[in-house]
Design an enzyme around this catalytic site. Structure first.
Site, PDB file in Angstrom:
ATOM      1  N   ARG A   9       0.819  -1.257  -0.025  1.00 19.07           N
ATOM      2  CA  ARG A   9      -0.004   0.093   0.234  1.00 19.07           C
ATOM      3  C   ARG A   9       1.033   1.349  -0.002  1.00 19.07           C
ATOM      4  NH1 ARG A   9      -3.686   3.158   4.204  1.00 19.07           N
ATOM      5  NH2 ARG A   9      -5.393   3.626   2.851  1.00 19.07           N
ATOM      6  N   ILE A  33      -7.057   7.756  -1.280  1.00 17.35           N
ATOM      7  CA  ILE A  33      -7.124   6.246  -1.448  1.00 17.35           C
ATOM      8  C   ILE A  33      -7.860   5.638  -0.345  1.00 17.35           C
ATOM      9  CG2 ILE A  33      -4.769   6.250   0.180  1.00 17.35           C
ATOM     10  CD1 ILE A  33      -4.033   3.604  -1.156  1.00 17.35           C
ATOM     11  N   SER A  34      -8.755   4.760  -0.555  1.00 22.36           N
ATOM     12  CA  SER A  34      -9.494   4.031   0.332  1.00 22.36           C
ATOM     13  C   SER A  34      -9.056   3.528   1.576  1.00 22.36           C
ATOM     14  CB  SER A  34     -10.659   3.275  -0.341  1.00 22.36           C
ATOM     15  OG  SER A  34     -11.408   3.780  -1.679  1.00 22.36           O
ATOM     16  N   GLN A  35      -9.870   3.603   2.545  1.00 25.56           N
ATOM     17  CA  GLN A  35      -9.625   2.547   3.734  1.00 25.56           C
ATOM     18  C   GLN A  35      -9.275   0.982   3.518  1.00 25.56           C
ATOM     19  OE1 GLN A  35     -12.927   2.586   6.384  1.00 25.56           O
ATOM     20  NE2 GLN A  35     -11.519   1.230   8.031  1.00 25.56           N
ATOM     21  N   PRO A  36      -8.482   0.480   3.746  1.00 27.03           N
ATOM     22  CA  PRO A  36      -7.921  -0.944   3.531  1.00 27.03           C
ATOM     23  C   PRO A  36      -9.329  -1.893   3.730  1.00 27.03           C
ATOM     24  CG  PRO A  36      -5.984   0.047   4.339  1.00 27.03           C
ATOM     25  CD  PRO A  36      -6.962   0.891   4.519  1.00 27.03           C
TER      26      PRO A  36
END
Length: 217
Positions: free
Chosen positions: A29, A55-58
């Site tokens: 990431r 960037i989206s939350q994992p």
């Protein structure tokens, strides 16, 4: 335990699909996070990447991938490339990915990030994600990383699914939820899932201007 290990341990408690967990573990990431935010790359939160995007939350990436129920070898449309991280995770699950982004600079940076992460099997395009890629369809799965106010806004994308295909997208106004649309033998079904928060879909952007990047397997 470092931040990466803590994230993977947390996700293992809430994500049941081992293929998703393996893909999250395999994709670095930090390759998709701006240099100034490297120290936070493995936190389970969204981070800014420019152009008003994140960037989206994992966890959200993992959950959307879990809902798509990929087994490997699928053709997947990814709407809203952003950092390229979500497309990278889909590719790590064995999918062949076409990813559309309306911001050309984000798409170029995503190409550089995919190169850094040595991710293959992703084609990046700039254009109107709401329209999908009818010339490339049908797709086995469609991932939408921007929110439609109503399910009907997803009709053009839904119609690009192959029989048995699945589409996962956030839907709603202030109270968004992930919605899973499935194309079955007898028609369409819809299932609501987790509450989320995404930027809105922006329709009527010019058609894809051409391939930004393509890497084979």
């Amino acid at each position: 335990m470092d931040d990466r290990e803590r994230l993977l341990s947390r996700l293992a408690r809430v994500i049941a699909d081992d293929r998703v967990l393996a893909a999250i573990a395999a994709v670095p990431r930090d390759a998709f996070v701006p240099e100034a935010l490297q120290a936070r790359a493995w936190e389970d939160c969204a981070l800014p990447i420019g152009s008003g995007q994140t960037i989206s939350q994992p966890f959200v990436v993992a959950r959307m991938c879990e809902l798509l129920a990929l087994r490997g070898g699928e053709r997947v449309l990814d709407v809203g490339t952003g950092s390229g991280y979500h497309a990278a995770v889909l590719a790590a699950m064995g999918a062949r990915v076409w990813s559309i982004e309306r911001h050309a600079e984000l798409s170029r940076e995503a190409a550089r990030a995919l190169e850094r992460a040595d991710v293959r099997g992703v084609t990046l395009l700039v254009g109107d994600g709401c329209a999908g890629l009818p010339d490339v369809a049908p797709f086995d799965a469609i991932n939408v990383a921007a929110a439609a106010e109503h399910v009907a806004e997803l009709d053009d994308l839904r119609d690009q699914l192959a029989p048995g295909g699945r589409l996962v997208a956030p839907v709603g106004g202030p109270d968004q939820r992930l919605v899973v649309l499935r194309r079955g033998a007898s028609g369409w079904s819809s299932t609501d899932a987790d509450p989320v928060r995404f930027v809105p879909l922006v329709p009527d952007f010019p058609a894809p201007t051409g391939m930004i990047r393509r890497r084979g397997r």
